[in-house]
Structures are given as C-alpha cells and as structure tokens.
Write a protein that holds these residues in place. Structure first.
Motif, PDB file in Angstrom:
ATOM      1  N   GLU A  80      -5.660  42.963 -52.478  1.00  0.00           N
ATOM      2  CA  GLU A  80      -5.794  43.037 -53.974  1.00  0.00           C
ATOM      3  C   GLU A  80      -5.367  41.714 -54.628  1.00  0.00           C
ATOM      4  N   LYS A  81      -4.014  41.320 -54.191  1.00  0.00           N
ATOM      5  CA  LYS A  81      -3.573  40.145 -54.317  1.00  0.00           C
ATOM      6  C   LYS A  81      -4.430  38.821 -54.285  1.00  0.00           C
ATOM      7  N   LYS A  83      -7.655  39.199 -54.143  1.00  0.00           N
ATOM      8  CA  LYS A  83      -9.015  39.186 -55.198  1.00  0.00           C
ATOM      9  C   LYS A  83      -8.224  38.661 -56.562  1.00  0.00           C
ATOM     10  N   GLU A  84      -7.103  38.911 -56.959  1.00  0.00           N
ATOM     11  CA  GLU A  84      -6.465  38.438 -58.181  1.00  0.00           C
ATOM     12  C   GLU A  84      -6.555  36.988 -58.273  1.00  0.00           C
ATOM     13  N   THR A 195     -17.552  36.872 -60.333  1.00  0.00           N
ATOM     14  CA  THR A 195     -16.502  36.337 -61.059  1.00  0.00           C
ATOM     15  C   THR A 195     -17.147  35.169 -61.613  1.00  0.00           C
TER      16      THR A 195
END
Length: 283
Positions: A80-81, A83-84, A195
């Motif tokens: 998750e980090k 991806k962020e 993105t």
C-alpha cells in the motif's frame, strides 16, 4: 533552427556631404552596436538554458529521493505504501523528460513499459507497477527496486553532462505535450495503476516551465502569441483540475471517451502555438 543574424550595414557615400572622418565613425560605431545587441541576446538565451538546467536537476534530485522511498517500500514488502508513492515520484521524471530522456541507455531501464524491451531486460517503474496492481505483491520485485535505485542515481550523475540549449528546450516543450496527446492519452503508460493523469499534469508542468523561462523573450517578439499560449495553458489546467481527488487525481479509467478526447484536443491546441516558440531564436 535559424539562430542569430548579424546585419552588416555599409554606409556608402554618394556625395561629398560627409567627411572621411564622419564616414569612418559611422562604420565603426554601428557594427559595435549590433555586436552589443547580439551579445545581449546570446546572454539572455544562455541564462534561459542555465535556469532550465537548474530546474531539471532539482526535479531529478527529488526524483532520486522519492524513488528511494518508493523502492524501499517495495523492498520492505509494504504494498500500500509503494502504491501511494508510485505516481507522485514519477512526476519528477515526467517534468524533466527533455533532459531525463537524453540518456538512451537509462530511460528504458527506468521507464520502459511491457513490450518496449525484451522481457528478460524489463525492469524499472512499470515492472514494479505490474507487481503492485496486477499481482498485488512486492515478492519477487525487490531486485527490480534495488536496481531502480542504482539506475536513478546513475541518471543523476550523468545529467551533469547534458548540453542544454534553447533548441533542446523548444523541442522538449512540444514533445512533452505531443507525448500526452498521441500516446499517453490511450492509457498505455500506466496501464496497471491507471495513474496516467499524474503523468499528464507533470508533462504539462514541464512544458510550462520552459515557456515561463522563454516568455519574456517571446513577449518582445510576439506578445499576441505569448498571450495565446498562456490562455491555452489555462484551458488545459482547467480540464485537469476537474479530475483532482485530494492531493492527487482520479483513476484514468473513470474518464469517458468524450472526456479523453476533450483532454487530447485541449493539449493539441496548446502544442500548436507552443511549437512557434522558435521565434525567440530569430534575429
């Protein structure tokens, strides 16, 4: 590209109204004035190149920093980090592409998409992107993250050798926009994370920086063209702002076909007048 003209004005006496001393004075002072104007123009263009170099290196410095944070999240197994951090980190590379892409051997290692290079050679951001969004894992991608850190640090070292010229900047500004409107608009760049809007914004910002540096010289040559370019930038940003979400942007898959077409057309309408920036190089 035509750069500078040095007019040579010869004063030919057709009568004896002027003395030899007056003729000599005219022939020596006028070229001196022309030389001074030429030197002033050259200094201005050199300063533009220097200022852009400073901007691009600062962006690449940030790119190295943010890439290390991203890669370390991958190595640590924090999906998750990672991806962020993925899209915001890449924006620094996209803004500085006229310089960053100058190294043909490094750009594919950092930014190649699947199919751009043989699978055995494929690494960099997009290889990791696939792991994060398709496989939802970092396992097996640690080696790509480690190599990515090495590659972006090598890029930072090599960027010091780039010869930044006004020609490179003008071509680079238009290329940044053309890349968005002809290829990135299809969604192929960030095909797993979607993105793409982050890349669009960064490319436009990179082109805008080049325009900002050249705008004082352009306004002296063609104020109407400068005004048109600024209006086109405003129109593009107005569209992009519609897709903001918090500190970032919505998934590219949320845009309709009509919205994608509208965005592409708006960027094309900006690229057309921006391609005329070369007028500042004319004497």
């Amino acid at each position: 590209m035509k750069r500078y003209k040095l007019p040579v004005i010869l004063f030919l006496s057709s009568s004896l109204l002027f003395s030899c001393s007056q003729s000599n004075e005219s022939s020596t002072t006028e070229p001196a004035k022309k030389d001074t104007a030429k030197e002033s123009s050259q200094v201005d263009l050199n300063q533009i190149s220097t200022d852009y170099r400073t901007f691009a290196i600062a962006e690449i410095d940030e790119f190295v920093k943010k890439t290390e944070e991203f890669a370390n999240a991958v190595i640590a197994g924090d999906v998750e980090k990672a991806k962020e951090l993925y899209a915001p980190a890449r924006m620094h590379y996209e803004r500085s592409e006229p310089i960053a892409e100058a190294f043909a051997e490094l750009d594919p290692k950092i930014d190649a998409r699947e199919g751009d290079v043989p699978d055995a050679e494929w690494g960099g951001y997009h290889r990791i992107e696939k792991g994060l969004w398709v496989d939802n894992t970092t396992k097996g991608y640690e080696k790509y993250a480690e190599q990515l850190i090495k590659d972006v640090k090598l890029l930072r070292a090599k960027v010091e050798t780039v010869d930044v010229t006004p020609d490179l900047l003008i071509t680079g500004a238009v290329d940044l926009l053309n890349e968005v409107s002809t290829s990135k608009v299809t969604g192929e760049e960030d095909r797993y994370s979607h993105t793409d809007l982050y890349d669009f914004v960064a490319n436009v910002e990179g082109a805008e920086k080049i325009y900002e540096l050249m705008s004082p010289a352009l306004k002296e040559k063609d104020e109407a063209l400068a005004k048109e370019i600024e209006q086109r930038f405003q129109a593009v940003y107005a569209l992009l702002d519609k897709y903001k979400k918090g500190d970032g942007y919505i998934s590219y898959t949320e845009l309709t076909k009509d919205q994608v077409k509208e965005l592409s057309q708006s960027i094309n309408e900006l690229a057309e007048p921006l391609s005329k920036l070369g007028v500042v190089l004319e004497g």
